[in-house]
Design a protein around this motif. Structure first.
Motif, PDB file in Angstrom:
ATOM      1  N   UNK A 151       6.157  24.758  -2.426  1.00 50.51           N
ATOM      2  CA  UNK A 151       7.610  24.580  -2.440  1.00 50.51           C
ATOM      3  C   UNK A 151       8.297  25.919  -2.698  1.00 50.51           C
ATOM      4  N   UNK A 152       7.738  26.711  -3.628  1.00 46.79           N
ATOM      5  CA  UNK A 152       8.316  28.011  -3.953  1.00 46.79           C
ATOM      6  C   UNK A 152       8.228  28.938  -2.741  1.00 46.79           C
ATOM      7  N   UNK A 153       7.104  28.895  -2.019  1.00 50.66           N
ATOM      8  CA  UNK A 153       6.964  29.686  -0.791  1.00 50.66           C
ATOM      9  C   UNK A 153       8.085  29.328   0.183  1.00 50.66           C
ATOM     10  N   UNK A 154       8.320  28.017   0.341  1.00 47.19           N
ATOM     11  CA  UNK A 154       9.349  27.556   1.275  1.00 47.19           C
ATOM     12  C   UNK A 154      10.742  28.001   0.834  1.00 47.19           C
ATOM     13  N   UNK A 155      11.023  27.869  -0.457  1.00 49.89           N
ATOM     14  CA  UNK A 155      12.333  28.278  -0.984  1.00 49.89           C
ATOM     15  C   UNK A 155      12.546  29.780  -0.793  1.00 49.89           C
ATOM     16  N   UNK A 156      11.513  30.569  -1.090  1.00 50.94           N
ATOM     17  CA  UNK A 156      11.630  32.021  -0.934  1.00 50.94           C
ATOM     18  C   UNK A 156      11.862  32.392   0.531  1.00 50.94           C
ATOM     19  N   UNK A 157      11.344  31.561   1.418  1.00 50.42           N
ATOM     20  CA  UNK A 157      11.540  31.785   2.848  1.00 50.42           C
ATOM     21  C   UNK A 157      12.989  31.667   3.276  1.00 50.42           C
TER      22      UNK A 157
END
Length: 179
Positions: A151-157
């Motif tokens: 989820x954090x990867x997606x948000x940072x994206x």
């Protein structure tokens, strides 16, 4: 012990000439008070405290070294930063890699001129992406080798203004449908 003290004093004397304080690999547990005293008439531009066993930076650090543009705190044992670092008006590059942070320190998003933040090789699982989005000058952040969630990867994206370096995302066991 005397050698370590001598080394710190000599490096402070060098810094009075170069405006670049290198206290890396000095077995420091903190920034010695003597350093603030020795550097009181020096306009420090860079400070390297890497490779020590420092667990925290005192609030007065930002007051005493208010003009630094680069701060290297890598390879220490820090898990938080003082809010006062936001007062470093000239700081452009901050290296907190190889420490024990579990969250990206909120103050990093409030340092007015901070362009490059190196936070790789920590234990960071939590990042306030909204706060990051509003960081005044941030252009680049290295978050490799941190246990960030999918989820954090997606948000940072979703952050387009900031270039973010991430390690390839580990597929969670429950996501692997080949089992």
């Amino acid at each position: 012990m005397a050698n370590a003290v001598t080394r710190v004093v000599l490096r402070c004397e060098d810094a009075q000439e170069t405006n670049n304080l290198d206290l890396s690999e000095c077995q420091l547990m903190q920034v010695p008070d003597a350093v603030y005293h020795l550097m009181r008439h020096t306009e420090l531009k860079r400070c390297n405290l890497s490779g020590n066993v420092i667990t925290k930076i005192p609030p007065k650090f930002a007051v005493k070294f208010s003009l630094i543009t680069e701060l290297n705190l890598s390879h220490n044992q820090m898990s938080k930063l003082p809010e006062e670092l936001a007062e470093l008006q000239a700081l452009e590059r901050l290296d907190i890699s190889h420490n024990t942070f579990i969250a990206l320190p909120p103050v990093t998003c409030r340092i007015p001129q901070l362009k490059r933040l190196l936070a790789n090789n920590n234990s960071i699982i939590d990042i306030d992406v909204e706060r990051l989005r509003h960081a005044p000058a941030l252009e680049f952040i290295d978050l490799q080798a941190n246990p960030l969630t999918a989820r954090m990867h997606d948000l940072l994206g979703t952050l387009t203004r900031i270039k973010i370096e991430l390690s390839p995302r580990q597929v969670e066991e429950w996501e692997d449908l080949t089992i």
